[in-house]
Design a protein around this motif. Sequence first.
Motif, short mmCIF file in Angstrom:
data_model
loop_
_atom_site.label_atom_id
_atom_site.label_comp_id
_atom_site.label_asym_id
_atom_site.label_seq_id
_atom_site.Cartn_x
_atom_site.Cartn_y
_atom_site.Cartn_z
N GLN A 22 130.49 -37.36 -130.45
CA GLN A 22 129.44 -37.76 -129.37
C GLN A 22 129.38 -36.95 -128.26
OE1 GLN A 22 131.36 -41.94 -127.38
NE2 GLN A 22 130.17 -42.71 -128.72
N GLY A 23 130.28 -35.47 -128.66
CA GLY A 23 130.10 -34.77 -127.06
C GLY A 23 130.48 -35.44 -126.42
N SER A 24 131.06 -35.93 -126.35
CA SER A 24 131.60 -36.85 -123.92
C SER A 24 132.88 -36.53 -124.56
CB SER A 24 131.43 -38.30 -124.54
OG SER A 24 132.18 -38.22 -125.53
N SER A 25 133.11 -36.57 -123.21
CA SER A 25 134.97 -37.21 -123.12
C SER A 25 134.77 -38.47 -123.96
CB SER A 25 134.59 -37.27 -121.72
OG SER A 25 134.79 -38.76 -120.54
N VAL A 31 134.30 -46.25 -122.87
CA VAL A 31 132.82 -46.64 -122.75
C VAL A 31 131.89 -47.60 -123.71
CG1 VAL A 31 131.62 -47.35 -120.96
CG2 VAL A 31 134.31 -46.09 -120.28
N ARG A 32 131.44 -46.15 -124.24
CA ARG A 32 130.21 -46.72 -125.29
C ARG A 32 130.68 -47.43 -125.73
NH1 ARG A 32 127.69 -40.41 -126.22
NH2 ARG A 32 127.67 -40.28 -124.43
N ALA A 33 132.23 -47.49 -126.91
CA ALA A 33 132.48 -48.22 -127.73
C ALA A 33 132.72 -49.78 -127.13
CB ALA A 33 133.38 -47.87 -128.38
N ILE A 34 133.39 -49.75 -126.42
CA ILE A 34 133.30 -51.19 -125.65
C ILE A 34 132.11 -52.29 -125.09
CG2 ILE A 34 134.22 -52.75 -122.99
CD1 ILE A 34 136.22 -50.14 -123.71
N VAL A 35 131.49 -51.31 -124.53
CA VAL A 35 130.00 -52.04 -124.59
C VAL A 35 129.13 -51.97 -125.47
CG1 VAL A 35 127.91 -51.43 -123.09
CG2 VAL A 35 129.74 -51.01 -122.46
N THR A 36 129.42 -51.44 -126.19
CA THR A 36 128.46 -51.56 -127.57
C THR A 36 128.83 -52.79 -128.61
OG1 THR A 36 127.73 -48.87 -127.76
CG2 THR A 36 127.68 -50.57 -129.95
N ALA A 37 130.10 -52.87 -128.47
CA ALA A 37 130.66 -53.90 -129.24
C ALA A 37 130.42 -55.97 -128.85
CB ALA A 37 132.37 -53.38 -129.33
N ALA A 38 130.15 -55.01 -127.02
CA ALA A 38 130.42 -56.33 -126.93
C ALA A 38 129.21 -56.35 -126.25
CB ALA A 38 130.65 -56.36 -125.35
N ALA A 39 127.85 -55.78 -126.54
CA ALA A 39 126.51 -56.85 -126.76
C ALA A 39 125.75 -56.19 -128.24
CB ALA A 39 125.55 -55.32 -126.68
N ARG A 40 127.44 -56.42 -129.11
CA ARG A 40 126.68 -56.98 -130.27
C ARG A 40 127.25 -58.14 -130.71
NH1 ARG A 40 127.59 -51.20 -133.54
NH2 ARG A 40 125.85 -50.35 -133.74
N THR A 41 128.58 -58.53 -130.22
CA THR A 41 129.86 -59.51 -129.99
C THR A 41 128.99 -61.04 -129.37
OG1 THR A 41 131.20 -58.36 -131.01
CG2 THR A 41 131.74 -60.51 -130.59
N LEU A 42 128.45 -60.71 -128.35
CA LEU A 42 128.17 -61.62 -127.43
C LEU A 42 126.91 -62.05 -126.74
CD1 LEU A 42 130.73 -60.44 -124.11
CD2 LEU A 42 131.14 -62.28 -126.81
N ASP A 43 126.62 -63.27 -126.41
CA ASP A 43 125.24 -63.55 -126.62
C ASP A 43 125.57 -63.44 -125.06
OD1 ASP A 43 122.48 -64.45 -126.41
OD2 ASP A 43 123.74 -66.39 -126.77
N ASP A 44 125.20 -62.96 -124.20
CA ASP A 44 125.64 -62.68 -122.98
C ASP A 44 124.58 -61.38 -122.16
OD1 ASP A 44 126.02 -60.93 -119.97
OD2 ASP A 44 127.99 -62.89 -120.19
N SER A 54 123.60 -47.67 -120.14
CA SER A 54 124.27 -47.34 -120.40
C SER A 54 124.49 -46.32 -121.80
CB SER A 54 125.92 -47.63 -120.28
OG SER A 54 126.15 -48.25 -121.11
N VAL A 55 123.93 -46.61 -122.76
CA VAL A 55 124.51 -46.43 -124.19
C VAL A 55 122.63 -45.75 -125.14
CG1 VAL A 55 125.50 -46.83 -126.03
CG2 VAL A 55 126.50 -47.35 -124.62
N ARG A 56 122.54 -44.91 -124.97
CA ARG A 56 121.18 -44.73 -125.78
C ARG A 56 120.81 -45.10 -126.89
NH1 ARG A 56 120.45 -38.49 -124.71
NH2 ARG A 56 123.42 -38.96 -125.19
N GLU A 57 122.41 -44.55 -128.25
CA GLU A 57 122.00 -44.81 -129.41
C GLU A 57 121.66 -46.53 -129.73
OE1 GLU A 57 124.79 -43.43 -127.64
OE2 GLU A 57 124.64 -41.56 -128.13
N TYR A 58 122.05 -47.51 -128.34
CA TYR A 58 122.20 -48.92 -128.59
C TYR A 58 120.45 -49.43 -128.60
CZ TYR A 58 122.83 -54.35 -128.29
OH TYR A 58 122.15 -54.97 -128.49
#
Length: 66
Positions: A22-25, A31-44, A54-58
């Motif tokens: 990803q060219g990141s730390s 953080v990206r992995a957590i936010v992406t997984a949460a967005a895909r899994t939760l209805d929130d 926060s996640v351009r790829e999303y």
Amino acid sequence: MAMTLRLSAEEDRALALLARAQGSSKREAAVRAIVTAAARTLDDAAVVQLARESVREYTAAEERLR
């Protein structure tokens, strides 16, 4: 909020590889992995909005699915 994340050697390697791809730390990759997984899994709406901001790829993936 601060948090300590304990990873096995294999998990740390996977995170390092993800960050490099990803060219990141490692922190940003986690953080990206957590936010992406949460967005895909939760209805929130707040989580989905956080992913969009926060996640351009999303956002790009969401656009392709429309």
